[in-house]
Motif scaffolding. Sequence first.
Motif, PDB file in Angstrom:
ATOM      1  N   PHE A   9       0.967  -1.156  -0.024  1.00  0.00           N
ATOM      2  CA  PHE A   9      -0.027  -0.002   0.096  1.00  0.00           C
ATOM      3  C   PHE A   9       0.904   1.306   0.082  1.00  0.00           C
ATOM      4  CE2 PHE A   9      -2.720  -3.075   1.760  1.00  0.00           C
ATOM      5  CZ  PHE A   9      -3.927  -3.111   0.953  1.00  0.00           C
ATOM      6  N   LYS A  11     -10.871  -3.583 -11.492  1.00  0.00           N
ATOM      7  CA  LYS A  11      -9.987  -2.934 -12.477  1.00  0.00           C
ATOM      8  C   LYS A  11      -8.862  -3.708 -12.828  1.00  0.00           C
ATOM      9  CE  LYS A  11      -8.351   1.759 -13.582  1.00  0.00           C
ATOM     10  NZ  LYS A  11      -8.229   3.260 -13.192  1.00  0.00           N
ATOM     11  N   LEU A  60      -2.756   0.523  -7.059  1.00  0.00           N
ATOM     12  CA  LEU A  60      -3.093  -0.958  -6.423  1.00  0.00           C
ATOM     13  C   LEU A  60      -3.564  -1.543  -7.450  1.00  0.00           C
ATOM     14  CD1 LEU A  60      -2.689  -1.726  -3.703  1.00  0.00           C
ATOM     15  CD2 LEU A  60      -4.811  -0.725  -3.142  1.00  0.00           C
ATOM     16  N   TYR A  61      -4.314  -1.130  -8.506  1.00  0.00           N
ATOM     17  CA  TYR A  61      -5.164  -2.054  -9.512  1.00  0.00           C
ATOM     18  C   TYR A  61      -4.122  -2.785 -10.306  1.00  0.00           C
ATOM     19  CZ  TYR A  61      -4.486   1.589 -13.212  1.00  0.00           C
ATOM     20  OH  TYR A  61      -3.768   2.526 -14.012  1.00  0.00           O
ATOM     21  N   ILE A  78      -9.121  -4.332   0.038  1.00  0.00           N
ATOM     22  CA  ILE A  78      -8.826  -3.502  -1.303  1.00  0.00           C
ATOM     23  C   ILE A  78     -10.317  -3.431  -1.750  1.00  0.00           C
ATOM     24  CG2 ILE A  78      -8.004  -3.306  -3.445  1.00  0.00           C
ATOM     25  CD1 ILE A  78      -5.743  -5.405  -2.711  1.00  0.00           C
ATOM     26  N   ASN A  79     -10.625  -2.200  -2.085  1.00  0.00           N
ATOM     27  CA  ASN A  79     -11.823  -1.560  -2.726  1.00  0.00           C
ATOM     28  C   ASN A  79     -12.411  -2.620  -4.174  1.00  0.00           C
ATOM     29  OD1 ASN A  79     -13.791  -0.211  -4.598  1.00  0.00           O
ATOM     30  ND2 ASN A  79     -13.558   1.304  -2.646  1.00  0.00           N
ATOM     31  N   PRO A  80     -13.547  -3.109  -4.017  1.00  0.00           N
ATOM     32  CA  PRO A  80     -13.742  -4.099  -5.063  1.00  0.00           C
ATOM     33  C   PRO A  80     -13.667  -3.498  -6.451  1.00  0.00           C
ATOM     34  CG  PRO A  80     -15.488  -3.860  -3.676  1.00  0.00           C
ATOM     35  CD  PRO A  80     -14.352  -3.006  -3.017  1.00  0.00           C
ATOM     36  N   ALA A  81     -13.962  -2.179  -6.617  1.00  0.00           N
ATOM     37  CA  ALA A  81     -13.728  -1.513  -7.810  1.00  0.00           C
ATOM     38  C   ALA A  81     -12.382  -1.665  -8.407  1.00  0.00           C
ATOM     39  CB  ALA A  81     -14.051  -0.083  -7.673  1.00  0.00           C
ATOM     40  N   THR A  82     -11.470  -1.461  -7.168  1.00  0.00           N
ATOM     41  CA  THR A  82      -9.945  -1.413  -7.659  1.00  0.00           C
ATOM     42  C   THR A  82      -9.445  -3.004  -8.165  1.00  0.00           C
ATOM     43  OG1 THR A  82      -9.372   0.071  -5.919  1.00  0.00           O
ATOM     44  CG2 THR A  82      -7.619  -0.921  -6.863  1.00  0.00           C
TER      45      THR A  82
END
Lengths: 289, 127
Positions: free
Chosen positions: B9, B57, B15-16, B50-54
């Motif tokens: 991090f 992606k 991150l993606y 981790i954000n699911p959107a990330t």
Amino acid sequence: MTEVTLNQISKTFGKQTVLKEISFQLKPNTIYGLLGRNGAGKSTLLNILTNRIPASSGEVQIDGQSNINNDAALGKIYLMSEQNLYPSRMKVFQIFRQTALFYPGFDFELAHQLTAKFGLNENLRFSRLSTGYHSILKDIIALSVDADVVLLDEPTLGLDANHRELFYQELMETYADRPRTFVISTHLIEEIAGLIENVLLIKDGNLVLNDSTENLLARSYAVTGPEKQVQEYTKGLNVIGHDSLGKLRSDYVFGKLDDERILPDTVSVDGIDLKKLFINLTNRESEVH
Amino acid sequence: MVMIMQFNFNSAEPLYLQVAEQIENAIFLGSFAAKEQIPSTTEISRDFQINPATVLKGMNILVANGLIQKKRGLGMFVLEDAQEKIRTKRKDQFFQDYIVKMVVEARNLGLDQATIQSLVERGFTQE
């Protein structure tokens, strides 16, 4: 899906202005990080959002309706805060039942699962719980209510590392099961850096940043090398802070670099993480552009 | 699967992209075999916070690169030739990823070509 809009929210306590004309919109199903130093006005803002305290001016709209004395609107939003609002003699399971009176869709099944995972005895009285378990209880409630917008003010206060990790895992799981908006305010930035999609940064009562985490990090740089060459390279750029070690220097730049400039071999450009960006943006002297 | 992947991090790398790389690496090493299902967005999101959107992606990069495929209602699956594709890509990048960096460091250290060649030979004999 619920949309929350703040229009020009200001708050003064006596002669002190705590929030200055704050405007933003919370998008549905998005996880926000509300960041700011101690006393920046984060908790005040969250309290105004949920009508626990009145704004001095401006208004909060929840799905287009004012949140003032509006139970229907306020039922769509939940604030988990440091304040302990429960009678000390009330037992954990009774607190769940009481919460369900205001949030009829309260997910008892999830709450029971979570008390088991966190090792919280539902027959204990509120007053018998430690600081950490006060937070855990309030976190469990925050994840179990059927509000579309959940505000978490220091959700990991007093939690050990294992419980902090468990909490964020459960947060991601429930977010996947039932997407909704979360606003997380915490000082442990590195722990939420990966899970927040958007950053709201408050400094001295002003909203100075409202952007996606990805965008912010994509325009944050550390320029490192011999002092003289670094300063030549960053001259005129938006340098928000620096670190020095002898004649070695890192300048932190927020915003565009100048592509025209030639980068000397001895100087390197790297990205920085959210915590480093936060520290440098919220130091007294720095300004956000 | 908890320790199969590691995310930094504090890294400058988005991150993606790390998500894409970690899954790619797991496919390359055979941890996720051909035709097998890889962990879901939710699993990765949950386990690593981790954000699911990330995560999504990152997965979409692998879909675009022809390494994984979405089966509707089931999840993401490793394509038959994924490992071979990764191998080819890494071979192509070997010069840029390893040799160029090594030569830069060798020059900084004042190591000449003959020395580097003998070191490479030593590396191959040392198994």
